[in-house]
Design a protein around this motif. Sequence first.
Motif, short mmCIF file in Angstrom:
data_model
loop_
_atom_site.label_atom_id
_atom_site.label_comp_id
_atom_site.label_asym_id
_atom_site.label_seq_id
_atom_site.Cartn_x
_atom_site.Cartn_y
_atom_site.Cartn_z
N LYS A 89 0.83 -1.21 0.00
CA LYS A 89 0.00 0.00 0.00
C LYS A 89 0.86 1.26 0.00
O LYS A 89 0.60 2.21 -0.73
N ARG A 111 -6.20 -4.99 -10.85
CA ARG A 111 -6.85 -3.75 -10.41
C ARG A 111 -8.09 -4.05 -9.56
O ARG A 111 -8.30 -3.44 -8.51
N ASN A 112 -8.91 -5.00 -10.01
CA ASN A 112 -10.11 -5.36 -9.25
C ASN A 112 -9.76 -5.90 -7.87
O ASN A 112 -10.38 -5.53 -6.87
N GLU A 156 -8.57 -3.09 -5.58
CA GLU A 156 -9.66 -2.22 -5.17
C GLU A 156 -10.58 -2.90 -4.15
O GLU A 156 -11.13 -2.23 -3.28
N GLU A 186 -9.68 -5.80 1.49
CA GLU A 186 -10.15 -5.03 2.63
C GLU A 186 -9.65 -5.61 3.95
O GLU A 186 -9.13 -6.72 4.01
#
Length: 187
Positions: free
Chosen positions: A117, A134-135, A138, A141
Motif C-alpha cells: 500500500k 486492479r479489481n 480495489e 479489505e
Amino acid sequence: DLVMGHIIGEDNLVVGVDFGKINDNAVIYIGKIENPTALPQDQIIKVMDRIVKPLGTNYAAILGELINLNLLAYPRFFLDATGVGEAPSDMLTEAGAIVEPIKFSLQKKMDLFSNLKIFIEQGRIRLPNELELRNQLELFEYEYTSSGNVKLHAPEGMHDDEVAALSLMVFGLSRMASPPVSVSMVK
C-alpha cells in the motif's frame, strides 16, 4: 531477453508466488528495482512479468517453471509457504534457489499488504494494466472480527491471489530498497 515467457539477464530480480490450484489461480510476479542507484526512498519497483496459471495447474509444472527461471535468472523467491507452498519452498531451496518462505500470519499479512500500500500511495511501483489485478487491489479489505482481531481478505466469493503474489514480490524488493514496514493495528 525474453525466454520461455520470462525476462532474463536482469539484476536483482525478485519473484513473488501465491500457489493456487482448485479455488484460486497460482500467480507469479517477477520484478526488479528500476533505478537501483537512486536513494532508497526514491527507488521505483517495476513489475517485469506476471504469470497466471489456470485453475487445476499441477504444482509440479509450476515448480518446474520456477526452477527453470532460477537457472536462467537467479532471482530471489518469496513464496506463500502457508499450506501447499511449504513443500515447493523446500524443493526450490534444494534446487539451489534463494527462497524466503513466508507464512501468512495476521502480523505478516499486515506487514506485506501495508508495505504494498505504501509503495502504491507513493507512486513507487510500476504495475501492469491488468483488470484482475486492479479489481483485486480495489476490493481487498480489512475488518475487525467480533473478537476484535483484524481480518485481511478479499470479499466473500472474490480472490486475492494477485494481491498476495504482488505483495510478496514488493516485500522482497523493498528489502533491497529500504527496510520493509511493520504495522500494528490499533482499534
